[in-house]
Enzyme design. Sequence first.
Site, short mmCIF file in Angstrom:
data_model
loop_
_atom_site.label_atom_id
_atom_site.label_comp_id
_atom_site.label_asym_id
_atom_site.label_seq_id
_atom_site.Cartn_x
_atom_site.Cartn_y
_atom_site.Cartn_z
N CYS A 208 0.80 -1.07 0.09
CA CYS A 208 0.12 -0.07 -0.07
C CYS A 208 0.79 1.33 0.05
O CYS A 208 0.38 2.30 -0.29
CB CYS A 208 -0.90 -0.13 1.24
SG CYS A 208 -2.14 -1.27 1.08
N HIS B 198 -3.26 7.27 1.94
CA HIS B 198 -3.82 5.69 1.45
C HIS B 198 -5.30 5.64 1.97
O HIS B 198 -5.30 5.90 3.20
CB HIS B 198 -2.60 4.88 1.91
CG HIS B 198 -3.10 3.41 1.73
ND1 HIS B 198 -3.60 3.09 0.29
CD2 HIS B 198 -3.31 2.51 2.60
CE1 HIS B 198 -3.83 1.60 0.56
NE2 HIS B 198 -3.73 1.46 1.83
N ASN C 205 -9.93 -0.45 -0.75
CA ASN C 205 -8.59 -0.34 -0.75
C ASN C 205 -8.00 -0.88 -2.00
O ASN C 205 -8.06 -1.98 -2.13
CB ASN C 205 -7.96 -1.00 0.53
CG ASN C 205 -6.36 -0.98 0.55
OD1 ASN C 205 -5.70 -0.64 -0.24
ND2 ASN C 205 -5.77 -1.53 1.88
C1 LIG Z 1 -10.02 -5.55 9.49
C2 LIG Z 1 -10.82 -4.19 10.23
C3 LIG Z 1 -11.84 -3.38 9.37
C4 LIG Z 1 -11.38 -5.24 11.46
O1 LIG Z 1 -12.00 -4.13 12.17
P1 LIG Z 1 -11.89 -4.35 13.76
O2 LIG Z 1 -12.86 -2.91 14.37
O3 LIG Z 1 -10.67 -4.43 13.99
O4 LIG Z 1 -12.70 -5.47 14.19
P2 LIG Z 1 -12.04 -6.80 14.72
O5 LIG Z 1 -10.94 -7.49 13.91
O6 LIG Z 1 -11.65 -6.56 16.19
O7 LIG Z 1 -13.30 -7.75 15.06
C5 LIG Z 1 -14.60 -7.35 15.60
C6 LIG Z 1 -15.51 -8.40 15.47
O8 LIG Z 1 -16.00 -8.07 14.05
C7 LIG Z 1 -15.86 -9.39 13.38
N1 LIG Z 1 -15.82 -9.19 11.88
C8 LIG Z 1 -14.78 -9.11 11.17
N2 LIG Z 1 -14.90 -8.82 10.06
C9 LIG Z 1 -16.13 -8.77 9.86
C10 LIG Z 1 -16.98 -8.32 8.70
N3 LIG Z 1 -16.66 -8.23 7.39
N4 LIG Z 1 -18.36 -8.32 9.11
C11 LIG Z 1 -18.91 -8.70 10.29
N5 LIG Z 1 -18.24 -8.88 11.35
C12 LIG Z 1 -16.95 -8.93 11.14
C13 LIG Z 1 -14.75 -10.13 13.89
O9 LIG Z 1 -14.93 -11.56 13.81
C14 LIG Z 1 -15.17 -9.75 15.29
O10 LIG Z 1 -16.20 -10.70 16.09
P3 LIG Z 1 -15.74 -11.28 17.40
O11 LIG Z 1 -15.48 -9.97 18.47
O12 LIG Z 1 -16.92 -11.84 17.56
O13 LIG Z 1 -14.49 -12.09 17.57
C15 LIG Z 1 -9.89 -3.52 10.89
O14 LIG Z 1 -9.09 -4.00 11.85
C16 LIG Z 1 -8.66 -2.70 9.79
O15 LIG Z 1 -9.17 -1.94 9.08
N6 LIG Z 1 -7.57 -3.13 9.81
C17 LIG Z 1 -6.60 -2.48 9.16
C18 LIG Z 1 -6.70 -2.94 7.82
C19 LIG Z 1 -5.82 -2.36 6.95
O16 LIG Z 1 -5.87 -1.38 6.63
N7 LIG Z 1 -5.14 -3.08 5.82
C20 LIG Z 1 -4.58 -2.83 4.76
C21 LIG Z 1 -3.24 -2.03 5.31
S1 LIG Z 1 -2.45 -1.34 3.97
#
Ligand SMILES: CC(C)(COP(=O)(O)OP(=O)(O)OC[C@H]1O[C@@H](n2cnc3c(N)ncnc32)[C@H](O)[C@@H]1OP(=O)(O)O)[C@@H](O)C(=O)NCCC(=O)NCCS
Length: 328
Positions: free
Chosen positions: A113, A253, A283
């Site tokens: 990214c 980004h 993204n």
């Molecule tokens: C991936 C991301 C959106 C997840 O959001 P979050 O707020 O961190 O969520 P968590 O991973 O803590 O998960 C919270 C809950 O939502 C659930 N969940 C994850 N994806 C889900 C989805 N698409 N729909 C519904 N629920 C979802 C998880 O299983 C978890 O459930 P639990 O509490 O029962 O275990 C976030 O971590 C993120 O954006 N990370 C960075 C990603 C990124 O930038 N990547 C590229 C880098 S360049």
Amino acid sequence: MPGVIISALGCYTPPGLLTNHDLEKMVETNNQWILERTGIAERHIAGPDVATSDMAVEAARAALTERGIEARELDAIIVCTVTPDMMFPSTACLVQDRIGAKGAWGFDLVAACSGFVYGLTTGAHFIRSGTHKKVLIIGADTMSRIIDYTDRGTCVLFGDGAGAMLLEPCPENEGFIGFLNEIDGSGGDYLKMPAGGSRLPASEETVRQRQHFVKQEGQQVFKYAVRKMYEVCNQLLQRHGMTAQDVKLLIPHQANRRIIEATAERLGIACDRVIINIDRYGNTTAATIPLATRDAVQSGKLQKGDVVLFVAVGAGFTVGANLWRWAY
Ligand SMILES: CC(C)(COP(=O)(O)OP(=O)(O)OC[C@H]1O[C@@H](n2cnc3c(N)ncnc32)[C@H](O)[C@@H]1OP(=O)(O)O)[C@@H](O)C(=O)NCCC(=O)NCCS
């Protein structure tokens, strides 16, 4: 030493759309969760016969047309991508041939990214050295080819697209102001595609274990991104004796709306000076910054003379920020 300007911009996104409602039918998720946690509503997805070089060629042609020059005038082409058509030849070679850039050399740049920010930094130094007059930086990724559409933690995040910027010399002190790039390989395990390289070549086993797809520990990446996006911007501004108030527009980004808002808030940059278009594209990895810049130009938010701050964090970890004075 000559200065460097971004003299043209071209973008391409494939027409196919994947909405949150489509994803609701594929994995256990819902529109509200995706919107609240990521800010994404829909993403563009390439058709089965479209590869990264095809989108890169479209973006390259758009940039050349905007500038009104022929491809044979290019000195170098850098394609920033983690989804090349194949391991080799490089996507840069495929693009060079397709657009007829007979006088150009080039290569692919792998920084996930942060790819486009690294590409801008690299190209700017080719121009500054005086050895290159026209360098085309392309960010292009077909993320849908390496996303596991059974993994709800990643499949809601990514989309496909491409963007290109042309770099050219200009009088000193115009255009490119500076950069601050870092890598931190200790974060490599948090975001990766494990198989398909020399460590784990493709086998029945790697396919069965779905190791040719993106694996991510979302929370680790999130925390790192929020911290580093702010830190590199702050340090870069300080290095050039500037403050956030000198920045007309922050073009970050587009990984997660919450990461962008947290970065802008910590920097003290109001939301009307931040470009967010993640809702429509998701993204797109190396393409987010040119796509967001196009929206900034088209909406009139980015004008000649404005100071623009590009910043990205990506797999690796890779981190980068660039300061430019917009030139057209
Ligand atoms: C991936 C991301 C959106 C997840 O959001 P979050 O707020 O961190 O969520 P968590 O991973 O803590 O998960 C919270 C809950 O939502 C659930 N969940 C994850 N994806 C889900 C989805 N698409 N729909 C519904 N629920 C979802 C998880 O299983 C978890 O459930 P639990 O509490 O029962 O275990 C976030 O971590 C993120 O954006 N990370 C960075 C990603 C990124 O930038 N990547 C590229 C880098 S360049």
